[in-house]
Design an enzyme around this catalytic site. Structure first.
Site, PDB file in Angstrom:
ATOM      1  N   LYS A  51       0.838  -1.200   0.000  1.00 53.93           N
ATOM      2  CA  LYS A  51       0.000   0.000   0.000  1.00 53.93           C
ATOM      3  C   LYS A  51       0.871   1.248   0.000  1.00 53.93           C
ATOM      4  O   LYS A  51       0.596   2.218  -0.695  1.00 53.93           O
ATOM      5  CB  LYS A  51      -0.936  -0.007   1.212  1.00 53.93           C
ATOM      6  CG  LYS A  51      -2.109  -0.955   1.022  1.00 53.93           C
ATOM      7  CD  LYS A  51      -2.894  -1.220   2.285  1.00 53.93           C
ATOM      8  CE  LYS A  51      -3.945  -2.303   2.034  1.00 53.93           C
ATOM      9  NZ  LYS A  51      -4.540  -2.848   3.238  1.00 53.93           N
ATOM     10  N   GLN A  95      -4.938  -1.726   9.528  1.00 57.89           N
ATOM     11  CA  GLN A  95      -4.757  -3.055   8.929  1.00 57.89           C
ATOM     12  C   GLN A  95      -5.311  -4.134   9.860  1.00 57.89           C
ATOM     13  O   GLN A  95      -4.942  -4.204  11.029  1.00 57.89           O
ATOM     14  CB  GLN A  95      -3.256  -3.290   8.654  1.00 57.89           C
ATOM     15  CG  GLN A  95      -2.948  -4.594   7.959  1.00 57.89           C
ATOM     16  CD  GLN A  95      -3.530  -4.658   6.542  1.00 57.89           C
ATOM     17  OE1 GLN A  95      -3.358  -3.747   5.751  1.00 57.89           O
ATOM     18  NE2 GLN A  95      -4.219  -5.738   6.233  1.00 57.89           N
ATOM     19  N   ASP A 118     -11.487   3.108   3.862  1.00 56.05           N
ATOM     20  CA  ASP A 118     -11.770   1.681   3.694  1.00 56.05           C
ATOM     21  C   ASP A 118     -13.267   1.421   3.534  1.00 56.05           C
ATOM     22  O   ASP A 118     -13.670   0.360   3.079  1.00 56.05           O
ATOM     23  CB  ASP A 118     -11.297   0.914   4.943  1.00 56.05           C
ATOM     24  CG  ASP A 118     -10.075   0.078   4.658  1.00 56.05           C
ATOM     25  OD1 ASP A 118      -9.798  -0.169   3.470  1.00 56.05           O
ATOM     26  OD2 ASP A 118      -9.414  -0.328   5.621  1.00 56.05           O
TER      27      ASP A 118
END
Ligand code: NDP
Length: 281
Positions: A51, A95, A118
């Site tokens: 990422k 995460q 997200d």
């Protein structure tokens, strides 16, 4: 024909790079992504590294926060609060999975919906349901972008989504509905999966089981998006759709690997850019 996820993802990255440059030139704003990684799970580290690399390539500043697995929920909530307040951070990515002592839902809910790139926050989910302007989750966004990339018409067509998870199946069903498809959402208790899939002009398979969708079920000319990532005993990856048989019938089909997989990260970049753009609007 094959829907090349890598090529579509590259196109999205190019668009994000150009738009990020414009934002910098016009407003002096560099999109910023705060990445929170707890513990030292090797797979999570790889995801985070990928990422960060992807951010750097398109001109997004990523700031990594590495915390030990022993971190308390309180400390983590403190960090999220600081990132929520930081004007240089437009998106926050936590995460998953988080260690056992931490209630993941509480952490995800602490992220400001304005920075929820997200799209996992309950407010973002609610805004998707009601057609509001929130952040949509990245994998379903990527699927929609892939369908658009091949000019797949959705209005009035039968779309069948197999799998009803909160991160893929349900949100993608809502996005298809928003685009005026007639949507059927299937799951493990669906009585006649073959019949449902057989009526579909568009199939989205998000099951997590190798070859759960048989090639012979596919209606000739259907567009098939395979979200599944399944590890075969040989070590190779396979999707949820019986690819070779399905491609004989489908007009367009996405492969695994090289289909939906590359789309998720690039839609995260796209959401982070969108958040930065909203901050100056
Ligand atoms: P979940 O395990 O959360 O959900 C799977 C869904 O499939 C459930 O709704 C389940 O039904 C349904 N299901 C299971 N077996 C059957 C069956 N035999 N027939 C019909 N439906 C069935 O998975 P996710 O949504 O998180 O992920 C799905 C797949 O997509 C996985 O392979 C995952 O690795 C992959 N994935 C890929 C991503 C990417 O490419 N970037 C991102 C996210 C996921 P029920 O609800 O009744 O149990």
């Amino acid at each position: 024909m094959i829907i090349d996820g890598k090529a579509v993802a590259q196109q999205v990255r190019d668009e994000v790079r150009v738009a990020a440059q414009r934002l910098r030139n016009d407003h002096g704003v560099v999109p910023g992504l705060g990445v929170v990684l707890v513990g030292d799970d090797p797979a999570s580290r790889v995801y985070v590294r990928n990422k960060e690399k992807a951010c750097a390539e398109v001109g997004i500043r990523s700031v990594e926060h590495l915390l030990p697995a022993s971190v308390s929920e309180h400390e983590l909530l403190d960090l999220i609060a600081r990132l929520n307040e930081d004007p240089a951070i437009h998106g926050i990515l936590v995460q998953l999975p988080l260690p056992e002592q931490i209630a993941s839902a509480r952490i995800l809910e602490a992220v400001s919906p304005a920075k929820d790139v997200d799209g996992f926050h309950p407010v973002s989910q609610g805004l998707l349901l009601s057609g509001g302007e929130g952040f949509r989750p990245c994998t379903p966004l990527g699927i929609m972008r892939m369908l658009d990339s091949v000019g797949c018409a959705l209005k009035g067509r039968n779309a069948v989504v197999v799998g009803r998870s909160n991160i893929v199946g349900k949100p993608v069903a809502l996005m298809l509905l928003e685009r005026h498809a007639t949507v059927t959402l299937c799951h493990s208790r669906t009585a006649d999966l073959a019949g449902e899939v057989g009526r579909a002009d568009v199939v989205v398979a998000a099951v997590g089981k190798t070859h759960a969708i048989r090639g012979e079920w596919i209606k000739p000319g259907a567009v098939v998006i395979d979200v599944g990532i399944n590890r075969l005993p040989t070590g190779k990856l396979a999707g949820d759709v019986e690819f070779e048989a399905a491609r004989e019938r489908a007009s367009w089909i996405s492969p695994v690997p090289g289909g939906v997989g590359p789309m998720t990260i690039c839609m995260l970049l796209s959401n982070t850019l969108l958040s930065a753009q909203r901050s100056v609007a």
